[in-house]
Design a protein around this motif. Sequence first.
Motif, PDB file in Angstrom:
ATOM      1  N   PHE A   1      -1.504  -0.683   9.062  1.00 10.36           N
ATOM      2  CA  PHE A   1      -0.706  -0.834   9.416  1.00 10.36           C
ATOM      3  C   PHE A   1      -0.866  -0.318  11.418  1.00 10.36           C
ATOM      4  O   PHE A   1      -0.025   0.214  12.018  1.00 10.36           O
ATOM      5  N   TYR A   2      -1.101  -1.401  11.421  1.00 12.40           N
ATOM      6  CA  TYR A   2      -1.614  -1.889  13.244  1.00 12.40           C
ATOM      7  C   TYR A   2       0.149  -1.547  14.280  1.00 12.40           C
ATOM      8  O   TYR A   2       1.059  -2.197  13.272  1.00 12.40           O
ATOM      9  N   PRO A   3       0.096  -0.687  14.917  1.00  9.92           N
ATOM     10  CA  PRO A   3      -1.096  -0.468  15.362  1.00  9.92           C
ATOM     11  C   PRO A   3      -1.621   1.027  15.644  1.00  9.92           C
ATOM     12  O   PRO A   3      -1.779   1.952  16.243  1.00  9.92           O
ATOM     13  N   SER A   4      -0.383   2.219  14.744  1.00 10.37           N
ATOM     14  CA  SER A   4      -0.603   3.260  14.745  1.00 10.37           C
ATOM     15  C   SER A   4      -1.175   3.931  13.260  1.00 10.37           C
ATOM     16  O   SER A   4      -0.710   5.643  13.543  1.00 10.37           O
ATOM     17  N   LEU A   5      -1.032   3.573  12.423  1.00  7.61           N
ATOM     18  CA  LEU A   5      -1.055   3.910  10.491  1.00  7.61           C
ATOM     19  C   LEU A   5      -2.288   3.527   9.532  1.00  7.61           C
ATOM     20  O   LEU A   5      -2.394   2.491  10.351  1.00  7.61           O
ATOM     21  N   ALA A   6      -3.234   4.733   9.409  1.00  9.46           N
ATOM     22  CA  ALA A   6      -3.973   3.340   8.402  1.00  9.46           C
ATOM     23  C   ALA A   6      -3.840   4.230   7.509  1.00  9.46           C
ATOM     24  O   ALA A   6      -4.012   6.211   7.087  1.00  9.46           O
ATOM     25  N   THR A   7      -4.098   3.546   6.016  1.00  9.70           N
ATOM     26  CA  THR A   7      -3.728   5.293   4.467  1.00  9.70           C
ATOM     27  C   THR A   7      -4.153   4.901   3.660  1.00  9.70           C
ATOM     28  O   THR A   7      -5.410   4.038   3.873  1.00  9.70           O
ATOM     29  N   LYS A   8      -4.701   5.708   2.895  1.00 11.65           N
ATOM     30  CA  LYS A   8      -5.466   6.165   1.410  1.00 11.65           C
ATOM     31  C   LYS A   8      -4.920   5.905   0.586  1.00 11.65           C
ATOM     32  O   LYS A   8      -4.225   7.007   0.284  1.00 11.65           O
TER      33      LYS A   8
ATOM     34  N   ALA B   1       0.448  -1.029  -0.028  1.00 15.39           N
ATOM     35  CA  ALA B   1      -0.249   0.354   0.085  1.00 15.39           C
ATOM     36  C   ALA B   1       0.700   1.366   0.302  1.00 15.39           C
ATOM     37  O   ALA B   1       0.389   2.480  -0.047  1.00 15.39           O
ATOM     38  N   LEU B   2       2.135   1.071   0.154  1.00 18.34           N
ATOM     39  CA  LEU B   2       3.241   2.820   0.523  1.00 18.34           C
ATOM     40  C   LEU B   2       3.489   2.377  -0.861  1.00 18.34           C
ATOM     41  O   LEU B   2       3.475   3.856  -1.253  1.00 18.34           O
ATOM     42  N   ASP B   3       3.731   1.445  -1.328  1.00 20.45           N
ATOM     43  CA  ASP B   3       4.295   1.676  -2.488  1.00 20.45           C
ATOM     44  C   ASP B   3       3.390   2.194  -3.568  1.00 20.45           C
ATOM     45  O   ASP B   3       3.771   2.835  -4.518  1.00 20.45           O
ATOM     46  N   ASN B   4       2.206   1.854  -3.234  1.00 18.74           N
ATOM     47  CA  ASN B   4       1.077   2.147  -4.141  1.00 18.74           C
ATOM     48  C   ASN B   4       0.682   3.923  -4.072  1.00 18.74           C
ATOM     49  O   ASN B   4       0.717   4.790  -5.572  1.00 18.74           O
ATOM     50  N   MET B   5       0.744   4.165  -2.979  1.00 22.70           N
ATOM     51  CA  MET B   5       0.888   5.433  -3.061  1.00 22.70           C
ATOM     52  C   MET B   5       2.146   6.425  -3.490  1.00 22.70           C
ATOM     53  O   MET B   5       2.371   7.552  -4.058  1.00 22.70           O
TER      54      MET B   5
END
Length: 440
Positions: free
Chosen positions: A313-320, A176-180
């Motif tokens: 990304f447990y427990p501190s991060l959520a991405t779109k 998901a980070l690659d995609n961003m």
Amino acid sequence: MTSYSDDVKAITKLISHNQIHRDVYVSEEIFRLENERLFARSWLYVGHESQVPEVGDYITLDLAGSPVIMIRHTDGSVRVLINRCAHKGAGVLSEPCGNTGRVLRCPYHAWCYKTDGSLLAVSLKADYVNSGLDKSVASAGLSVPGGVEAYRGFVFARLSRKGLSFREYFGEALFALDNMVDRSPEGKLQIAGSCIRSTIRCNWKMYLENVNDTVHPISTHESAAATAQTVGHEFRDADPTALEQLLPFGAGHDFYSKMGARVLPHGHSILGTNFSIHTGYSDIPGYKQLLEKAHGEKRAGEILSYSPQNVVFYPSLATKSSPQVMRVLRPLSAGLTQLEVWAFQPVGAPEIMLKRGLTYSRLVFSPTSMVAHDDIHLFESQQASLVAAGNPWVNLQRQFNAAELEHGDYLFENGNNELLMRNQYRAWLASLTTPVGEAA
Ligand code: FES
Ligand SMILES: [Fe+2]
């Protein structure tokens, strides 16, 4: 009152396969254990490299109870340091951000550090000649015990020496980070100024559960969706971005049930493996062509078709991935959580992409938005009401199937499955029941 510090059995009883005891949310003792056993051994998001572009640029923040510094080192890399002087523990930098040049100088007795945290000089050096300072723990300077990892511009740190490696810990979620990042034709993101920061009177886990809660929008956000439907069309020409972002909040249970999801080991998850409320955003003229030129037709198609609702990304991060925003949780106590919302511009892409991220942050995540105040009201109501006499359990039984206990990582079709939340608590329990000093 149950004491949990030395009682693994008591902690185990807090989580059944599909119910969570209220002490998990309200106990300050549990919160302290979370900092020691879960947050310290997890890879926590610190910041983005574009926040510190020049040598000596830094930000300071609290990472699970430890003050830290993210700084651009003289060799160009980004480092995370403990903001605690090795001499007597004073904070070395006290501003939220700035530039310290090539040296960090403690304001108390002027011990100096290089931008990688190594000890450069102490005052009255001759007084230490036979003291053994070079062999003491102070000689390690400001280094973070567990290490630092900068993954495609996203900087993470681990506070404890014990824990999994960065790649073992996040595994497939890194996609998901690659995609961003790959949404930039130049493979680079630029953070948009500062973040929207708010403090919510609830436990951090209530917020993180909600990131994967597909059943709530239709009731919780009923008024926001209805407003978008009834009056939004009048403003379509004035702000089409806002309208296309708000209308999907009125989607029914059926929409979310078909969305698809995947749970990953260590509490991570992907919601919206088939599609999401972001899939229907209008095309940006010329953007696809830019990406095809940069990445090739096949890869450009893959990048644009991947648009999950949320990746945790447990427990501190959520991405779109689209609309290129992310939320970071900085828990302050059992009943207080700080939220940061960050938006990005993919470098080399049309500027409307940043506008989409900022509009989404303002409309949906800001406490003064049309959407977030609905959620915040309910999180704070949960926190206040969970202590009520009688039933001490939070129920997470939707679509529970005992067979899921055999799996750690799998894909499922129904986005309404509370397995996404149960998966977070399996990771939580594994950490909280592993003594400090061992890898969870
Ligand atoms: S506490 Fe930093 S130099 Fe003394
Ligand atoms: Fe919500």
